[in-house]
Design an enzyme around this catalytic site. Structure first.
Site, PDB file in Angstrom:
ATOM      1  CB  SER A   1     -27.277 -19.271 -51.070  1.00 34.40           C
ATOM      2  OG  SER A   1     -27.346 -20.446 -51.706  1.00 34.40           O
TER       3      SER A   1
ATOM      4  CE  LYS B   1     -25.277 -21.627 -49.865  1.00 35.97           C
ATOM      5  NZ  LYS B   1     -25.479 -22.635 -48.383  1.00 35.97           N
TER       6      LYS B   1
ATOM      7  CE  LYS C   1     -26.149 -24.094 -53.543  1.00 41.24           C
ATOM      8  NZ  LYS C   1     -26.686 -25.266 -51.942  1.00 41.24           N
TER       9      LYS C   1
ATOM     10  CG  ASP D   1     -23.559 -25.228 -50.386  1.00 41.37           C
ATOM     11  OD1 ASP D   1     -23.277 -26.020 -50.290  1.00 41.37           O
ATOM     12  OD2 ASP D   1     -24.864 -25.561 -49.994  1.00 41.37           O
TER      13      ASP D   1
ATOM     14  CD  GLU E   1     -24.079 -24.846 -46.770  1.00 35.92           C
ATOM     15  OE1 GLU E   1     -23.447 -23.552 -46.968  1.00 35.92           O
ATOM     16  OE2 GLU E   1     -24.681 -25.215 -46.678  1.00 35.92           O
TER      17      GLU E   1
ATOM     18  CE  LYS F   1     -30.017 -25.593 -45.080  1.00 31.96           C
ATOM     19  NZ  LYS F   1     -29.781 -26.923 -46.495  1.00 31.96           N
TER      20      LYS F   1
ATOM     21  N   GLY G   1     -30.846 -22.434 -45.669  1.00 30.17           N
ATOM     22  CA  GLY G   1     -31.951 -22.064 -45.731  1.00 30.17           C
ATOM     23  C   GLY G   1     -32.569 -23.317 -47.081  1.00 30.17           C
TER      24      GLY G   1
HETATM   25  O1  OSB Z   1     -27.490 -26.553 -49.513  1.00 32.38           O
HETATM   26  O2  OSB Z   1     -27.727 -24.842 -47.821  1.00 32.38           O
HETATM   27  C1  OSB Z   1     -28.487 -24.901 -49.494  1.00 32.38           C
HETATM   28  C2  OSB Z   1     -31.506 -24.183 -51.179  1.00 32.38           C
HETATM   29  C3  OSB Z   1     -32.831 -25.788 -51.482  1.00 32.38           C
HETATM   30  C4  OSB Z   1     -31.760 -26.495 -50.490  1.00 32.38           C
HETATM   31  C5  OSB Z   1     -30.065 -26.473 -50.450  1.00 32.38           C
HETATM   32  C6  OSB Z   1     -29.661 -25.443 -49.723  1.00 32.38           C
HETATM   33  C7  OSB Z   1     -30.582 -24.723 -50.623  1.00 32.38           C
HETATM   34  C8  OSB Z   1     -30.029 -22.594 -50.327  1.00 32.38           C
HETATM   35  C9  OSB Z   1     -30.312 -21.904 -50.793  1.00 32.38           C
HETATM   36  O3  OSB Z   1     -28.609 -23.087 -50.616  1.00 32.38           O
HETATM   37  C10 OSB Z   1     -30.977 -20.715 -49.225  1.00 32.38           C
HETATM   38  C11 OSB Z   1     -31.607 -19.534 -49.124  1.00 32.38           C
HETATM   39  O4  OSB Z   1     -33.231 -20.243 -48.793  1.00 32.38           O
HETATM   40  O5  OSB Z   1     -31.388 -18.554 -49.631  1.00 32.38           O
HETATM   41 MG    MG Z   2     -26.051 -25.955 -48.026  1.00 34.16          MG
END
Ligand code: OSB
Ligand code: MG
Length: 368
Positions: A135, A161, A163, A188, A213, A262, A290
């Site tokens: 991510s 992925k 953001k 996401d 997402e 999660k 995650g």
């Molecule tokens: O939205 O998936 C999410 C990390 C913190 C809070 C929300 C999210 C995330 C990530 C990180 O996308 C995923 C990871 O642990 O690598």
């Molecule tokens: Mg997310």
């Protein structure tokens, strides 16, 4: 199982690189490690609440309070058969799922150690390696994004992925897709759009993304159900799905075609498994999200992702994607086929490195 006493550790762990989402940027990951003592067995659980209520209304300090003043008093000294049975004892605590999940995780660790079985086996896992991706946070510039992604691809990650947020979306994802026409790619938004602003994302529909997402508000299944029909690309819900009932309602409404699971967000591994089972029965793919976990939470994620319905790569990257130093003796590494091994030792299958734990602990509570 009976919790005789417990310790809470409030941790602050420096990330190797800052992580930025539509709700903010962090350089240190705060979390709580829950340590429970049950008749000679010690179990660990991780609470993924962060310092600020950006992803969830919960924070490390609200979770600390709820664990100390509500959850531990409700379960301490009482016999719990299976870890999920703990939920009936705490059913009077509304919400606060990230706090609840940490305690349940610690009981799964104890249970596995008592039965001498790994968490993956207890949950019904069917694989020894799980497919993973990375991510990638919002970067300084579109060029920086290309470089960061290039680096992760070199390391062997088979799914990326990214953001996004308004103004940092279509143009850079399009460039990324042009640079890498073949990679598995998804985005996401962490709720950064509305039904009015989200149509700006329609060009993403031509980029062959695995999913989009959580584009809209966490409490808005209805507007997601109005948005999904505008896109060929599946919408995936993260923040909106807090329990199996929400998953059912989202699917009935057509609000999403994929679900991110999660264990923290849904209040524990037992509810995570229930959502998985429902989605398998409904023919809906799921994947493991995650929360920048330490080795403790990462071990639980790997076990969860070994269940049969987790057919998309998880947000479970190698330890060194997050931390130079972790609190577990074990570090997770990426295999060349973009998988990570599921722990095979009893319970979570990890050990706590006491000196690292002490190093990152900013507050401790002894509960007895
Ligand atoms: O939205 O998936 C999410 C990390 C913190 C809070 C929300 C999210 C995330 C990530 C990180 O996308 C995923 C990871 O642990 O690598
Ligand atoms: Mg997310």
């Amino acid at each position: 199982m009976k919790i005789e006493r417990a310790n809470l550790y409030h941790l602050s762990m420096p990330l190797r690189s800052a992580f930025e989402t539509s709700f903010g940027r962090i350089q240190e990951r705060e979390c709580i490690l829950v340590e429970v003592f049950c008749q000679g067995v010690v179990g660990y659980g991780e609470c993924t609440a962060d310092k600020s209520p950006g992803y969830s209304y919960e924070t490390t300090l609200t979770a600390w309070h709820v664990l100390r003043d509500c959850l531990l008093p409700a379960v301490a000294g009482l016999e719990v058969n299976e870890p999920g049975d703990m939920q009936t004892l705490i059913s009077r605590v509304r919400g606060h799922r990230l706090a609840k999940a940490a305690l349940e995780m610690a009981l799964w660790d104890v249970w596995g150690k008592q039965l001498n079985r790994p968490l993956a086996a207890l949950l019904g896992g069917v694989r020894q390696q799980v497919s993973v991706g990375v991510s990638v946070g919002i970067q300084e510039s579109p060029n920086a994004l290309l470089q960061v992604v290039e680096n992760y691809l070199q390391q062997g990650y088979g799914r990326i992925k990214v953001k996004i947020k308004p103004g940092r979306d279509v143009a850079e994802i399009k460039r990324l897709r042009q640079a890498y026409p073949e990679i598995k790619l998804q985005v996401d938004a962490n709720s950064a759009y509305t039904l009015d602003s989200a149509p700006a994302l329609l060009p993403l529909d031509e980029l062959d993304l695995l999913l989009i997402e959580q584009p809209l508000a966490e409490d808005d299944l209805w507007d997601h159900s109005r948005l999904q029909p505008l896109f060929k690309t599946p919408i995936c819900l993260d923040e909106s799905i807090l329990e199996a009932r929400h998953a059912r309602q989202a699917l009935e409404m057509g609000a999403a075609r994929i679900i991110n699971i999660k264990s923290g967000r849904v209040g524990g591994l037992s509810e995570a498994k229930a959502i998985h089972d429902f989605c398998v029965q409904s023919g809906i793919p799921v994947w493991c999200g995650g929360m920048l976990e330490t080795g403790v939470g990462r071990a639980a994620n790997l076990a969860l992702a070994s269940l049969p319905g987790f057919t998309l790569p998880g947000d479970i990257s190698a330890t060194d994607r997050y931390y130079s130093q972790d609190i577990t003796g074990e570090r997770f590494v990426l295999n060349p086929d973009s998988t990570i091994d599921v722990p095979g030792a009893p319970g979570l299958g990890v050990t706590i490195d006491q000196s690292s734990l002490a190093h990152f602990t900013i507050n401790t509570l002894h509960y007895s």
